[in-house]
Design a protein around this motif. Structure first.
Motif, mmCIF file in Angstrom:
data_model
loop_
_atom_site.group_PDB
_atom_site.id
_atom_site.type_symbol
_atom_site.label_atom_id
_atom_site.label_comp_id
_atom_site.label_asym_id
_atom_site.label_seq_id
_atom_site.Cartn_x
_atom_site.Cartn_y
_atom_site.Cartn_z
ATOM 1 N N ARG A 5 -5.789 3.473 -1.062
ATOM 2 C CA ARG A 5 -5.511 2.952 0.280
ATOM 3 C C ARG A 5 -6.797 2.735 1.073
ATOM 4 O O ARG A 5 -6.832 1.934 2.002
ATOM 5 N N GLN A 6 -7.841 3.485 0.712
ATOM 6 C CA GLN A 6 -9.119 3.289 1.403
ATOM 7 C C GLN A 6 -9.626 1.859 1.229
ATOM 8 O O GLN A 6 -10.390 1.357 2.040
ATOM 9 N N ILE B 68 -3.028 7.661 -4.649
ATOM 10 C CA ILE B 68 -2.813 6.525 -3.751
ATOM 11 C C ILE B 68 -3.734 6.583 -2.546
ATOM 12 O O ILE B 68 -4.148 5.552 -2.002
ATOM 13 N N ASN B 69 -4.111 7.812 -2.137
ATOM 14 C CA ASN B 69 -4.985 7.935 -0.959
ATOM 15 C C ASN B 69 -6.325 7.253 -1.192
ATOM 16 O O ASN B 69 -6.885 6.610 -0.312
ATOM 17 N N LYS B 70 -6.823 7.413 -2.409
ATOM 18 C CA LYS B 70 -8.105 6.804 -2.777
ATOM 19 C C LYS B 70 -7.983 5.279 -2.709
ATOM 20 O O LYS B 70 -8.874 4.592 -2.198
ATOM 21 N N ASN C 278 0.835 -1.216 0.000
ATOM 22 C CA ASN C 278 0.000 0.000 0.000
ATOM 23 C C ASN C 278 0.863 1.258 0.000
ATOM 24 O O ASN C 278 0.402 2.338 0.365
#
Lengths: 235, 263, 240
Positions: C76-77, C72-74, C48
């Protein structure tokens, strides 16, 4: 007894005579306004700078690296020069127009100055938070800023609250420097009354007592705030 | 650490010994307080404080056979210093008024002072040197100066605000930037101020009000007062005070001319 | 679901991962074992991007997440992570720990998020701890809350980084039990652990990572009963 009467007369001259007590109240108002807004400005600047400097260390962003350099220079300059000198520069070169608001000048000067100190306090606070907290935040999908805002800063602020409190107290007392640019703060008003009564003791004692009471009240307030934040520490 | 202490102690003892020797040989210093931002009465020339008042003080010191020591401080602080007995007398273009007379004693008047109004040349916010013209204006004065006390009295004028500076230089800076509308001050220092700051000018017309300067001593110090009055009388008789004023205003003028030529 | 192509990671001169190619399918429970310092945790953290790979690619649900343009934030959810040190947020109650991300990131209302949180808390048997702060909990409870926090985002895969290593022995069981339940519910899981029993029982596939590469991989029966790599044989003889 005569001595006591004299003291009473001196204090009467410094307060009641010609309604001079109004001068202290006016000065107190100015001092509180400047301190309050300067603290706000200082916190905002401090948090922004601390966030930029810590984030720049964690990522490879070139923009952040440049910003971090600028912030570093800012902190060094403002911590490296006397606040009196900063005040003169801000007063005569930046706010040198008619009707420049004195409260604004004080807010900007002391806010900028305090921001540099708060930035360093906050940076220490942020760096004291375990790296795992950032990782937990990022792994949930928060971006860097969100992680800072929801997870790191609340903990960091709690940790540095005593240091921040000291900074606020120092700031309130430091605002007395603004009397040198003829701003009617508490200190200036004490010197004004002195220039009329030719007796410096009562006005400065009154000013000292007022400063002291503000600081004590602030200390109490911070204590309450600290205890509330410390709720999560109870076992 | 111990060594350091010993050295410090020796130094202190030696210093004390020296000072006692000096005191035994000479009379005590004559310490005076002034505010050296009030040319031609008192101002800085290089690192020296000079001026009309200083010449008078020197004459008094000479007469008493004492060494003159000048302490430069804010105007209101100078008045305090004399009131508290921290200095022998204060000479700083000091006017006499009732409240001051309660707090200290004054010598005979030694010079007439004329108070004028200084404004920004480009943008004069006050029209004439009159009480009426000051109404609702922002007036700059030196804190504790007679102009401060005069303008703070609503019987004399009703300005919107009185801004009290410790230094005329700072008031002048703010007047240039239009932060204040005018400065009320003594004519002679005002002439000096205007010569240094060509952006400013003195409003023409009758003086705003007139006053006289005296030397302030601690309340009850009759001995000093008598001595001062004796010297003042002498100086007046010999026309020395006018001479002093001429000297200091002339050198000011020539200095300014020299500067102008250099530019 | 997750594909790594020649995944490499170096810290300065130290090469931790020397090229790992893996396909993790939906529904798989992959358990990674190996000696300490072998790179197994680094591998998991690269999945991740908590560690940024220095070479190779990671694909998640048909997206190359090592591409800098990817948000990447999206992503990682969708990838829940559980840490050895729990990493609960100490300044928040259990309830806030669980509801923070769904509210701020998925835009759920407080009621929605709390409803889901209570459901999760019931499932892990810690309903009464909703208003407690993390340091009022035992290690085992903390780790179960941490799992619930990750589950609140409805992830497609759960990554476990030595989830029981920091626990007192008597608390290991409750956490492993919860992980087993998750596995039975069909969650895709990648688990770095020293719990060989858990690997044997739950894993669909076991990887042995040593010296930065996958030395051996197999289904658990074969893996534990007939290890081929001599390093694995040596490792197993020490831990079993």
């Amino acid at each position: 007894m005569e001595w006591f009467q004299n003291v009473c007369q001196d204090f009467y001259n410094a307060t009641i005579r010609e309604d001079r007590y109004l001068a202290y109240l006016e000065g107190l108002k100015v001092t509180i306004q400047i301190s309050f807004f300067a603290v706000l400005v200082g916190i905002v600047i401090g948090i922004i700078i601390a966030t930029i400097r810590v984030s720049a260390k964690q990522t490879k962003s070139k923009i952040l690296a440049v910003l971090s350099k600028i912030c570093g220079a800012y902190v060094t300059v403002f911590r490296g020069t006397p606040v009196m000198v900063q005040l003169m520069i801000i007063y005569f070169w930046i706010f040198n127009t008619r009707g420049a608001n004195q409260i604004l000048i004080g807010t900007v000067c002391f806010g900028l100055n305090s921001g540099a100190y708060i930035a360093e306090i906050m940076r220490g606070g942020i760096e004291s938070i375990d790296k795992g907290q950032t990782e937990a935040g990022r792994s949930l999908g928060f971006n860097g800023l969100q992680t800072m805002r929801y997870i790191i800063l609340p903990q960091a602020i709690k940790n540095v609250l005593p240091a921040l409190g000291n900074e606020f107290i120092a700031l309130i007392k430091e605002t007395s420097v603004i009397s040198t640019i003829a701003v009617n703060d508490l200190m200036k008003m004490a010197s004004f009354v002195t220039s009329r009564t030719y007796n410096p003791l009562p006005p400065y004692i009154i000013a000292a007592v007022i400063y002291f009471v503000i600081v004590v009240l602030l200390t109490k307030l911070l204590g309450i705030f600290e205890r509330r934040l410390a709720k999560s520490d109870h076992y | 650490m111990k060594k350091l202490k010993v050295i410090a102690l020796t130094a202190a003892v030696m210093a004390m010994a020296c000072s006692t020797v000096v005191m035994a040989e000479e009379k005590e210093d004559l310490i005076i307080a002034t505010e050296a931002g009030f040319a031609p009465y008192e101002y800085m020339k290089g690192d020296q404080i000079v001026g009309v008042d200083i010449d008078i003080a020197q004459a008094i010191a000479d007469d008493m056979g004492r060494n003159l020591v000048i302490q430069n401080m804010d105007f209101d602080a100078a008045l305090l210093a004399v009131q508290q007995g921290m200095v022998d007398f204060a000479i700083a273009g000091i006017s006499v008024n009732e409240e001051r007379e309660e707090a200290m004693d004054f010598s005979d008047r030694y010079v007439d002072s004329t108070e004028v109004v200084v404004v920004n040349k480009e943008n004069p916010m006050v029209e004439a040197p009159t009480s009426e013209a000051l109404k609702d204006k922002i007036v700059a004065v030196q804190q504790g100066n007679i102009a401060d006390i005069w303008v703070s009295n609503p019987d004399n004028a009703e300005p919107a605000e009185v801004v009290r500076y410790t230094k005329f230089a700072m008031a002048a800076e703010d007047l240039k930037n239009d932060k204040v509308d005018c400065i009320i001050m003594d004519e002679l220092p005002a002439q000096d101020l205007v010569s240094q700051n060509p952006e400013l000018m003195i409003l023409e017309g009758d003086p705003l009000f007139q006053d006289q300067y005296a030397i302030a001593v601690q309340k009850g110090n009759q001995e000093m007062l008598d001595e001062i009055n004796k010297v003042i009388a002498q100086l007046k008789e010999e026309g020395k005070i006018d001479e002093f004023i001429a000297n200091h205003t002339q050198t000011e003028a020539t200095d300014a001319e020299a500067e102008a030529e250099a530019e | 679901m997750i594909i790594t192509k020649n995944l490499q990671k170096r810290f300065g001169d130290h090469e931790v991962l020397k090229g790992i190619d893996q396909h993790i399918e939906k529904g798989e429970k992959v358990v990674i074992i190996g000696p300490s310092g072998s790179g197994k945790s680094t591998f998991l953290r690269c999945l991740n991007l908590l560690e940024e790979p220095t070479g190779g690619e990671v694909w998640f649900e048909d997206t190359n997440i090592t591409d800098p343009k990817v948000d990447i934030n999206k992503l990682r959810q969708k990838m829940g992570m559980v840490f050895q040190q729990f990493n609960l947020f100490p300044h928040m109650t259990v309830m806030k720990n669980i509801t923070l991300a769904p509210m701020k990131l998925l835009g759920k209302s407080k009621e929605e998020a709390e409803e889901k949180a209570i459901e999760l808390l019931k499932r892990i048997g810690l309903e009464e701890k909703a208003d407690s702060y993390p340091n009022q909990l035992s290690g085992g409870q903390k780790q179960r809350i941490a799992i619930a926090r990750a589950l609140a985002m409805n992830p497609d895969v759960m990554l476990f980084d030595e989830p029981t290593s920091a626990l007192d022995p008597e608390m290991v069981g409750e956490v492993l039990e919860l992980m087993k339940e998750l596995a039975n519910d069909g969650m895709t899981m990648v688990v770095v652990t020293h719990e060989m029993g858990f690997a044997r029982e739950v894993a669909t596939r076991v990887l042995f990572i040593d010296e930065g590469i996958v030395k051996e991989e197999n289904e658990p029966q074969e893996f534990f009963n007939h290890p081929k790599d001599p390093r694995l044989q040596d490792f197993l003889s020490k831990v079993l």
